[in-house]
Design a protein around this motif. Sequence first.
Motif: not given
Length: 430
Positions: A191-214
């Motif tokens: 259940x512990x999810x580690x996600x990223x909050x990047x700064x600037x332009x990027x291409x998202x590859x994986x997200x969780x159900x809440x849209x958090x960037x994996x």
Amino acid sequence: MSAAAAPPAAFSRGGALALVAGGVALFLALIYLIGSGADLGGDKGDGQAHAAANGLNGYAGLVRLVEAQGYSVERSRSRAGYETEGLLVLSPPLLTDAAELAKILNERRYIGPTLVIVPKWWATRPPRNTPPKVREKFKRGWVAIDGVLESEWPTELPAPYAFTLALDGDREGAQPVRWSGLGEAGKLPAPQVLHAEPKGARRTLFTDASGRILAFEIQLGQNNQPDDEAYPVTFLAEPDLANNWGLADRQRAAAMVALFDDLTYGQEIEDVTFDLTLNGFGASENLLTLAFRPPFLAATLSLLVALLIVGWRAFQRFGPAAASDGPAIAFGKRQLILNGAGLILRARRFGLLGRPYAALSARRLAERLGLARPDPEAIDAALARRLPDEEPFTRRAARLEAAARPADILAAARALDDLATRLQQGPPTE
């Protein structure tokens, strides 16, 4: 009396050859293992998350998965692995120098793609108080998970790589969340999810159900400007998609296959290098390591072949066998003379022959002339009376003592011998 039989050899030719061949094989194996830096024992990382670790948080399963897809995989223990033109996979530990990592990423912008897997779990070796029945089930390299730790180095990276890590779901009763990306979807193992909050332009590859960037990708060139010629840098913030724990699920394994296909442009890049130097398994370059790498490998193989030829010739006979009868050192005046002559020939000290031979000739001439002492002047006077037409002894002796070359020494010695022969024959008659 017959000569005593020679004692039997301690080893036969075959036995000696086997000993030499075994020693050479062991020596070659030793230097190969030293040069390759092979992992010979230990605890497979002792709880760290890297490509050689078999624990839940390790990536040994990812290595085998990538190999099964047909990639040429290498686990690098040298900083030379940073220069690979293939895909470089970095797994920095919790305590990583952000400046050093950023330098690696900047230098690889125009060399090849890079995947950075962020650490998550704090893992240790199984505790000693584990019940024996449970301990028996543990395999080599297994770890015990003690919780989640958020690394600080992502926030310390310079632009454009810096991002913030956030942890969610770290509460009792929380259920594993779903993830999706690159055409795949599934659930995370914890259940512990580690996600990223990047700064600037990027291409998202994986997200969780809440849209958090994996997982996300950055593709910028010099001065952090968009550049199609630059290779991307991908950060996998949630390592449970790639570690051994995560790859126990078919959907997560399929997601990693899709990720590597994406990073290698549909397997146009065939080489994948998993770095171990950031995890403390680095080995410095040395002459032994270089000896087994092109272009020096050819010279090493040539040297080994030459050694084999020398070893083979050492077991062959050079010339006829030595005589087994008689003593090792022959007795007698003749043998003594031959030994002395051989020693002089080997030492090439021919100049030492003149004076002793002249003295020997003087004694022989004095004896034949009836003189009490071999005095050179007395010999010349006696010769003048007996053989008045012959060259005096002193001149011939001086010529012998002054000779340096073998031919001159031999000619001067023959002149003295001729004088003794003439004395023995007597004066010529008319």
